[in-house]
Scaffold this active site. Sequence first.
Site, PDB file in Angstrom:
ATOM      1  CD  GLU A  58      14.423  16.903  27.849  1.00 12.79           C
ATOM      2  OE1 GLU A  58      13.295  16.809  27.332  1.00 12.79           O
ATOM      3  OE2 GLU A  58      14.654  17.499  28.912  1.00 12.79           O
ATOM      4  CE  LYS A  65     -10.401  10.574  25.551  1.00  9.41           C
ATOM      5  NZ  LYS A  65     -10.143  11.996  25.814  1.00  9.41           N
ATOM      6  CE  LYS A  90     -15.211   3.757  31.604  1.00  8.16           C
ATOM      7  NZ  LYS A  90     -14.670   3.490  32.955  1.00  8.16           N
ATOM      8  CG  HIS A 129     -14.854   8.559  25.429  1.00  9.46           C
ATOM      9  ND1 HIS A 129     -13.824   7.699  25.130  1.00  9.46           N
ATOM     10  CD2 HIS A 129     -14.367   9.387  26.393  1.00  9.46           C
ATOM     11  CE1 HIS A 129     -12.769   7.992  25.868  1.00  9.46           C
ATOM     12  NE2 HIS A 129     -13.077   9.018  26.634  1.00  9.46           N
TER      13      HIS A 129
END
Length: 507
Positions: free
Chosen positions: A105, A169, A203, A261
Site C-alpha cells: 500500500e 493530469k 502528439k 489540452h
Amino acid sequence: MAEHVNPLRDPTDRRLPRIAGPCSLILFGVTGDLAKKKLIPAVYDLANRGLLPPGFALVGFARADFKDSSFADMIKQAAQDGARTPWSETVWKQLAAGIRFVPGEFDDDDAWDRLADTMKDLDEQQGTGGNHAFYLSIPPGLFPVVVSQIKKHGLAESSKGWRRVVIEKPFGHDLASAVELNRMVGDVFSRESVFRIDHYLGKETVQNILAFRFANGMFEPIWNNHYVDHVQITMAEDIGIGSRAGYYDSIGAARDVIQNHLLQLMALIAMEEPVSFNASSLRLEKQKILANARPPARMDLHTAQAQYVAGWAGGEKVRGYLEEDGVHEDSRAETYAAIRVDVSTRRWAGVPFYLRTGKRLGRRVTEVAVVFKRAPHQPFNKNDVEELGQNALVMRIQPDEGVTLRFGAKVPGTTMEIRDVNMDFAYGGAFVESSPEAYERLILDVLLGDPPLFPQHEEVELSWKILDPVIAHWKQDKDIDTYQAGTWGPPSADAMMARDGRTWRRP
C-alpha cells in the site's frame, strides 16, 4: 518498412536516434488502465525502436500480490495488446531482465523500504546508475501520500545519478489546489526534475503547429487580428464516460480537457515566435499568452455547460449520463463545456477563441480551426457567392491527422458561381515514417531529461485562473442544459456563438 524508420531522432543530428541512458521507470498504478493501455506498450515500443539501453528497468508498485515472474507476464500481455511495433522475443527478453515488482500500500513503510532496496539492487545488477523516474499513474488524491513517502524514505535524493517525478493530469481541481500541489512537489523535487504530463503535447500533430507556423513564410503575416475573424478549438468524443464515473463525476469536462489540452493548444496557436525551441523559450511565450487570456466578461452569454441524455450513437441506442453506472442521480458534472476566451495582446485583440469539448458528440475529432475574415470587397453578384463561406485553416489533431485549407473557387460553367473547396494535406499520405504514440515521445523525454513538451507550474496556475471564474459561475446555475447523445451539443452552445454572429464548425 515504415516501422523500422525511427521518428524519434536526435534533434542535433536527424540521422541519430535519441537513446536514453541506463535508468529505471517506477510505475505507481501499474495495474491501472493508463499503464496497461498506454505506458507499458509505449515502453515496449521504445525498446523495440532501440531507444532504451540494456540497462533499463521497469518497476511496478501496487497492492496486487505479484511475483516478479507473474508481473512480467502481465507486462508482456499489456505490451502485446497495445504495441504499435512488431513483436520481438529478443527485445522482450532484454526488457524482461529489468522488470521488478514491489507489492504494498502507498502508506506502508515496509513496502517503501522494499522499493528502496529494489532501486539499490537495480543500480548494482542492472547498472541503472542511480537514475530513477517515478511515474504517478494514480488518482490525484493519492499524490500527497506518494510524494511524502518518496521524501520520507529519501528516494528523491541520490549521491549519483538523477531522480525525476512524472505527474499525470489533472494538476489540481482549481487554482488553490494546484498551488498546493506545486508547493508539495517542489518541496521534494527540484523544478527541473518535475515533469507534468499533458499527452496532447506529445502528439506529432500538436508539435506540427509550431512547424507550420514558424517554418513557413506564407501564413505568419496573416496570423493576426487584421485577417483572423476567430479561432475554434474542438475536442469531441463519440463515447460516453465508460467506467470513469467516479473520476468524471467530480471533475467534469472543463477541468478534464479545457484547463489543460485546449488552453495549451490555444497558447501554441497564439504565441509569438520563440527565440529558440528550447524549453525555457517555449514556456515563456506560452505563459505570455495564458497571462493575457481572459474568460468572458459575461459568463451567462459566452459559456455553456450541459449533460448528454439518451440518444443514438454509432447506430445504437445509448444511455444518458445520469443513467450511466456509478453516476449520482443528481449529478451536476458537465459532459459538454464551451467557453469564449479573449487574448489581450496587440496581435489578437478582438479575436475570440472558442473552446469546446464533450462526450457523446457526433464523432471523435480534435481540431483547431483558424477562421479568416471575409474579403473587404467582393465584386460579385450576391447570388454568385451565396454558397461561399469564410476561408479557414483547419489543423486536424486526431484522427485523420493533417491540415485542410478551405477557400472559394469558381464552379465550372458559364456563370460566376463560387463555392467552398478544400485543399488537404494528410500525414499518412505525405510521410513514410511511422508516427510515434504521444507517450513514447513523452516517456523518452522524461528519461532524457528533455522538458520542452511539459508545462511548468506557472502555465498550470495561469490556466486555472482562466477557468476558475467559469466553474464558479456554473455552480450558481440551478439547472444544467442537455443534449442528445450523437448530436453536436446543447442549444446554449449554439446560442453562445449566435450572439457573436458566428456558428460552430461541423467537423
